[in-house]
Design a protein around this motif. Structure first.
Motif, PDB file in Angstrom:
ATOM      1  N   GLY A   1     -26.636 -12.371  -2.399  1.00  0.00           N
ATOM      2  CA  GLY A   1     -26.345 -11.217  -3.225  1.00  0.00           C
ATOM      3  C   GLY A   1     -26.708  -9.935  -2.502  1.00  0.00           C
ATOM      4  O   GLY A   1     -27.046  -9.946  -1.310  1.00  0.00           O
ATOM      5  N   PRO A   2     -26.647  -8.802  -3.185  1.00  0.00           N
ATOM      6  CA  PRO A   2     -27.024  -7.536  -2.553  1.00  0.00           C
ATOM      7  C   PRO A   2     -28.441  -7.604  -1.973  1.00  0.00           C
ATOM      8  O   PRO A   2     -29.377  -8.047  -2.623  1.00  0.00           O
ATOM      9  CB  PRO A   2     -26.950  -6.535  -3.714  1.00  0.00           C
ATOM     10  CG  PRO A   2     -25.966  -7.129  -4.669  1.00  0.00           C
ATOM     11  CD  PRO A   2     -26.186  -8.615  -4.575  1.00  0.00           C
ATOM     12  N   GLY A   3     -28.565  -7.182  -0.703  1.00  0.00           N
ATOM     13  CA  GLY A   3     -29.875  -7.170  -0.050  1.00  0.00           C
ATOM     14  C   GLY A   3     -30.350  -8.512   0.446  1.00  0.00           C
ATOM     15  O   GLY A   3     -31.475  -8.616   0.947  1.00  0.00           O
ATOM     16  N   GLU A   4     -29.503  -9.547   0.351  1.00  0.00           N
ATOM     17  CA  GLU A   4     -29.918 -10.891   0.732  1.00  0.00           C
ATOM     18  C   GLU A   4     -29.188 -11.382   1.983  1.00  0.00           C
ATOM     19  O   GLU A   4     -28.175 -10.811   2.400  1.00  0.00           O
ATOM     20  CB  GLU A   4     -29.666 -11.879  -0.408  1.00  0.00           C
ATOM     21  CG  GLU A   4     -30.539 -11.664  -1.632  1.00  0.00           C
ATOM     22  CD  GLU A   4     -30.348 -12.755  -2.667  1.00  0.00           C
ATOM     23  OE1 GLU A   4     -31.356 -13.158  -3.287  1.00  0.00           O
ATOM     24  OE2 GLU A   4     -29.192 -13.191  -2.856  1.00  0.00           O
ATOM     25  N   ALA A   5     -29.728 -12.460   2.552  1.00  0.00           N
ATOM     26  CA  ALA A   5     -29.093 -13.130   3.682  1.00  0.00           C
ATOM     27  C   ALA A   5     -29.160 -14.633   3.464  1.00  0.00           C
ATOM     28  O   ALA A   5     -30.096 -15.141   2.849  1.00  0.00           O
ATOM     29  CB  ALA A   5     -29.783 -12.767   4.993  1.00  0.00           C
TER      30      ALA A   5
ATOM     31  N   ALA B   1     -24.593 -15.544   6.708  1.00  0.00           N
ATOM     32  CA  ALA B   1     -23.890 -14.592   5.842  1.00  0.00           C
ATOM     33  C   ALA B   1     -24.898 -13.588   5.294  1.00  0.00           C
ATOM     34  O   ALA B   1     -26.093 -13.889   5.180  1.00  0.00           O
ATOM     35  CB  ALA B   1     -23.205 -15.319   4.679  1.00  0.00           C
ATOM     36  N   VAL B   2     -24.413 -12.396   4.982  1.00  0.00           N
ATOM     37  CA  VAL B   2     -25.279 -11.367   4.399  1.00  0.00           C
ATOM     38  C   VAL B   2     -24.576 -10.754   3.196  1.00  0.00           C
ATOM     39  O   VAL B   2     -23.346 -10.760   3.091  1.00  0.00           O
ATOM     40  CB  VAL B   2     -25.630 -10.264   5.417  1.00  0.00           C
ATOM     41  CG1 VAL B   2     -26.462 -10.828   6.558  1.00  0.00           C
ATOM     42  CG2 VAL B   2     -24.376  -9.571   5.941  1.00  0.00           C
ATOM     43  N   GLY B   3     -25.401 -10.226   2.278  1.00  0.00           N
ATOM     44  CA  GLY B   3     -24.869  -9.583   1.091  1.00  0.00           C
ATOM     45  C   GLY B   3     -24.694  -8.089   1.282  1.00  0.00           C
ATOM     46  O   GLY B   3     -24.975  -7.524   2.350  1.00  0.00           O
ATOM     47  N   GLU B   4     -24.262  -7.454   0.230  1.00  0.00           N
ATOM     48  CA  GLU B   4     -24.024  -6.016   0.249  1.00  0.00           C
ATOM     49  C   GLU B   4     -25.307  -5.272   0.625  1.00  0.00           C
ATOM     50  O   GLU B   4     -26.406  -5.601   0.154  1.00  0.00           O
ATOM     51  CB  GLU B   4     -23.547  -5.570  -1.138  1.00  0.00           C
ATOM     52  CG  GLU B   4     -23.225  -4.089  -1.249  1.00  0.00           C
ATOM     53  CD  GLU B   4     -22.818  -3.701  -2.664  1.00  0.00           C
ATOM     54  OE1 GLU B   4     -22.726  -2.486  -2.923  1.00  0.00           O
ATOM     55  OE2 GLU B   4     -22.620  -4.610  -3.495  1.00  0.00           O
ATOM     56  N   GLY B   5     -25.158  -4.284   1.485  1.00  0.00           N
ATOM     57  CA  GLY B   5     -26.297  -3.465   1.873  1.00  0.00           C
ATOM     58  C   GLY B   5     -27.088  -4.006   3.043  1.00  0.00           C
ATOM     59  O   GLY B   5     -28.071  -3.381   3.460  1.00  0.00           O
ATOM     60  N   VAL B   6     -26.682  -5.145   3.592  1.00  0.00           N
ATOM     61  CA  VAL B   6     -27.379  -5.750   4.728  1.00  0.00           C
ATOM     62  C   VAL B   6     -26.496  -5.605   5.967  1.00  0.00           C
ATOM     63  O   VAL B   6     -25.303  -5.914   5.910  1.00  0.00           O
ATOM     64  CB  VAL B   6     -27.692  -7.241   4.473  1.00  0.00           C
ATOM     65  CG1 VAL B   6     -28.416  -7.848   5.674  1.00  0.00           C
ATOM     66  CG2 VAL B   6     -28.518  -7.397   3.206  1.00  0.00           C
ATOM     67  N   PRO B   7     -27.048  -5.156   7.087  1.00  0.00           N
ATOM     68  CA  PRO B   7     -26.224  -4.984   8.296  1.00  0.00           C
ATOM     69  C   PRO B   7     -25.517  -6.273   8.699  1.00  0.00           C
ATOM     70  O   PRO B   7     -26.149  -7.325   8.802  1.00  0.00           O
ATOM     71  CB  PRO B   7     -27.237  -4.552   9.355  1.00  0.00           C
ATOM     72  CG  PRO B   7     -28.371  -3.961   8.588  1.00  0.00           C
ATOM     73  CD  PRO B   7     -28.447  -4.740   7.308  1.00  0.00           C
ATOM     74  N   SER B   8     -24.231  -6.195   8.936  1.00  0.00           N
ATOM     75  CA  SER B   8     -23.455  -7.371   9.339  1.00  0.00           C
ATOM     76  C   SER B   8     -23.874  -7.879  10.713  1.00  0.00           C
ATOM     77  O   SER B   8     -23.600  -9.027  11.068  1.00  0.00           O
ATOM     78  CB  SER B   8     -21.959  -7.050   9.338  1.00  0.00           C
ATOM     79  OG  SER B   8     -21.680  -5.986  10.246  1.00  0.00           O
ATOM     80  N   SER B   9     -24.568  -7.041  11.477  1.00  0.00           N
ATOM     81  CA  SER B   9     -25.013  -7.451  12.811  1.00  0.00           C
ATOM     82  C   SER B   9     -26.046  -8.568  12.758  1.00  0.00           C
ATOM     83  O   SER B   9     -26.328  -9.211  13.773  1.00  0.00           O
ATOM     84  CB  SER B   9     -25.597  -6.249  13.562  1.00  0.00           C
ATOM     85  OG  SER B   9     -26.684  -5.681  12.837  1.00  0.00           O
ATOM     86  N   LEU B  10     -26.615  -8.827  11.582  1.00  0.00           N
ATOM     87  CA  LEU B  10     -27.573  -9.930  11.446  1.00  0.00           C
ATOM     88  C   LEU B  10     -26.886 -11.290  11.515  1.00  0.00           C
ATOM     89  O   LEU B  10     -27.519 -12.287  11.875  1.00  0.00           O
ATOM     90  CB  LEU B  10     -28.338  -9.821  10.123  1.00  0.00           C
ATOM     91  CG  LEU B  10     -29.587  -8.953  10.089  1.00  0.00           C
ATOM     92  CD1 LEU B  10     -30.173  -8.943   8.678  1.00  0.00           C
ATOM     93  CD2 LEU B  10     -30.635  -9.459  11.077  1.00  0.00           C
ATOM     94  N   VAL B  11     -25.625 -11.348  11.153  1.00  0.00           N
ATOM     95  CA  VAL B  11     -24.909 -12.626  11.148  1.00  0.00           C
ATOM     96  C   VAL B  11     -24.857 -13.191  12.572  1.00  0.00           C
ATOM     97  O   VAL B  11     -24.500 -12.497  13.526  1.00  0.00           O
ATOM     98  CB  VAL B  11     -23.486 -12.469  10.580  1.00  0.00           C
ATOM     99  CG1 VAL B  11     -22.716 -13.787  10.680  1.00  0.00           C
ATOM    100  CG2 VAL B  11     -23.550 -12.017   9.131  1.00  0.00           C
TER     101      VAL B  11
ATOM    102  N   ALA C   1     -33.103 -10.152   2.748  1.00  0.00           N
ATOM    103  CA  ALA C   1     -32.962  -9.908   4.182  1.00  0.00           C
ATOM    104  C   ALA C   1     -34.148  -9.127   4.739  1.00  0.00           C
ATOM    105  O   ALA C   1     -34.452  -9.238   5.931  1.00  0.00           O
ATOM    106  CB  ALA C   1     -31.657  -9.158   4.460  1.00  0.00           C
ATOM    107  N   ARG C   2     -34.837  -8.364   3.898  1.00  0.00           N
ATOM    108  CA  ARG C   2     -35.984  -7.583   4.376  1.00  0.00           C
ATOM    109  C   ARG C   2     -37.117  -8.477   4.864  1.00  0.00           C
ATOM    110  O   ARG C   2     -38.006  -8.017   5.579  1.00  0.00           O
ATOM    111  CB  ARG C   2     -36.501  -6.672   3.257  1.00  0.00           C
ATOM    112  CG  ARG C   2     -37.013  -7.411   2.028  1.00  0.00           C
ATOM    113  CD  ARG C   2     -37.492  -6.443   0.951  1.00  0.00           C
ATOM    114  NE  ARG C   2     -37.819  -7.130  -0.282  1.00  0.00           N
ATOM    115  CZ  ARG C   2     -38.965  -7.761  -0.515  1.00  0.00           C
ATOM    116  NH1 ARG C   2     -39.904  -7.780   0.431  1.00  0.00           N
ATOM    117  NH2 ARG C   2     -39.182  -8.363  -1.665  1.00  0.00           N
ATOM    118  N   LEU C   3     -37.090  -9.763   4.497  1.00  0.00           N
ATOM    119  CA  LEU C   3     -38.143 -10.679   4.918  1.00  0.00           C
ATOM    120  C   LEU C   3     -37.874 -11.309   6.276  1.00  0.00           C
ATOM    121  O   LEU C   3     -38.739 -11.985   6.834  1.00  0.00           O
ATOM    122  CB  LEU C   3     -38.316 -11.794   3.882  1.00  0.00           C
ATOM    123  CG  LEU C   3     -38.716 -11.354   2.469  1.00  0.00           C
ATOM    124  CD1 LEU C   3     -38.776 -12.560   1.543  1.00  0.00           C
ATOM    125  CD2 LEU C   3     -40.050 -10.619   2.484  1.00  0.00           C
TER     126      LEU C   3
END
Length: 339
Positions: free
Chosen positions: A27-31, A73-83, A132-134
């Protein structure tokens, strides 16, 4: 449609099953992370046996708080570069708005205790979805088997930071499990003048040396150097080790307690603490600062946890892993499961 993927679910103490696993979209803010390896430790065995203190577990639960993996995969608000990035992640789900969180003491969050693998779904499954902040991304060439030990390494890093060792000081670590060995390696990076490790078996001496100890002795050997150490880190969590550690310290020395003994353990003598002006610091979990310290040390090669791994099992070897962790066999080091 069934994917055939399964994860461990502990319905209640002593009762587990391998259940079909449906990845949860972030979800938003998650990975979402594809789990590569998950470590098994004594606290997982507590969850399995039902001996973990009330308030620190919630059934049914998928265990697994020590893990490594790759972001899928990442949710809304998370940089796609993490994928596609290799990663590890913190377990404590702090609120980020209370006074303790603002002070950086996220393991003391006023909102109460919530942690991956204990009160929230853990990594003994093919995927894990979390804020994702974790996450703490790793170098592209990171060994994900070794990285699965970065959670205990972060706890060891918290102890090392609390120890605040200066070059040339005399340091001791009591306990030769994963936590003690990782703490020794991080403390060795501070260039102590002496780094003693104390354990139960002489068989641990070679590994202690490999992890930075300059000397090793068993707990039942005479302690001719009691009262001479500047800093002592307790990493065993046995009923009597806190007093053993205090006896090693010089007057005005610093004790860092990281192991958690069972209730009713033989405690420290307050008179001794006052008369010798001993400083006592404690560690419960790992803050973001400690995680960052461990990940940096791992990335630059100062922290090398891989030699601690002795067993790797598929996820359906969960019950065998529980038996290995509780066996008391000195040949059993870190046990990993692979979803």
């Amino acid at each position: 449609m069934s994917t055939g993927a399964r994860g461990v679910v502990l319905e209640r103490p002593g009762s587990f099953r391998l259940a079909e696993h449906a990845p949860r979209p972030p979800g938003p803010g998650e990975a979402q992370v594809r789990v590569a390896a998950v470590g098994v430790c004594g606290s997982d065995r507590e969850v399995y046996q039902g001996s973990r203190p009330a308030g620190y577990v919630r059934y049914p639960v998928t265990p697994g708080h020590e893990w490594s993996g790759t972001v899928t995969a990442v949710g809304e608000g998370v940089p796609s570069s993490l994928v596609g990035r290799k990663t590890v992640g913190e377990g404590f789900r702090n609120c980020q708005v209370c006074e303790r969180c603002h002070a950086g003491e996220t393991t003391l969050c006023d909102a109460g205790y919530e942690e991956t693998g204990f009160t929230l779904p853990g990594a003994m499954a093919p995927t894990l979805t979390l804020p994702a902040r974790l996450l703490h991304p790793l170098p592209d060439d990171a060994d994900l088997t070794a990285a699965a030990l970065l959670e205990p390494a972060a706890c060891a890093a918290a102890a090392a930071l609390r120890a605040a060792v200066r070059p040339g000081q005399r340091v001791a670590v009591v306990g030769t499990g994963a936590l003690g060995m990782l703490a020794a390696q991080l403390l060795a990076a501070s260039s102590p003048g002496d780094l003693l490790m104390v354990g139960l078996s002489p068989d641990a001496a070679p590994l202690a040396g490999a992890f930075g100890a300059t000397r090793y002795r068993t707990a039942d050997e005479p302690a001719a150097d009691n009262g001479t150490f500047d800093v002592v880190v307790e990493a065993a969590g046995a009923p009597t080790t806190a007093r053993t550690c205090a006896a090693l310290l010089r007057r005005g020395g610093r004790l860092v307690l990281t192991g958690i003994p069972a209730p009713g353990a033989y405690g420290l003598d307050p008179t001794d603490l006052v008369v010798r002006q001993l400083e006592v610091r404690t560690v419960f979990g790992a803050t973001p600062e400690a995680w960052a310290h461990a990940v940096r040390a791992f990335a630059c090669g100062l922290l090398t946890p891989l030699p601690l791994v002795t067993h790797e099992l598929p996820l359906d070897g969960f019950e065998q892993a529980m038996a290995l962790v509780g066996s008391g066999d000195p040949g059993v080091g870190k046990v990993l499961l692979r979803p």
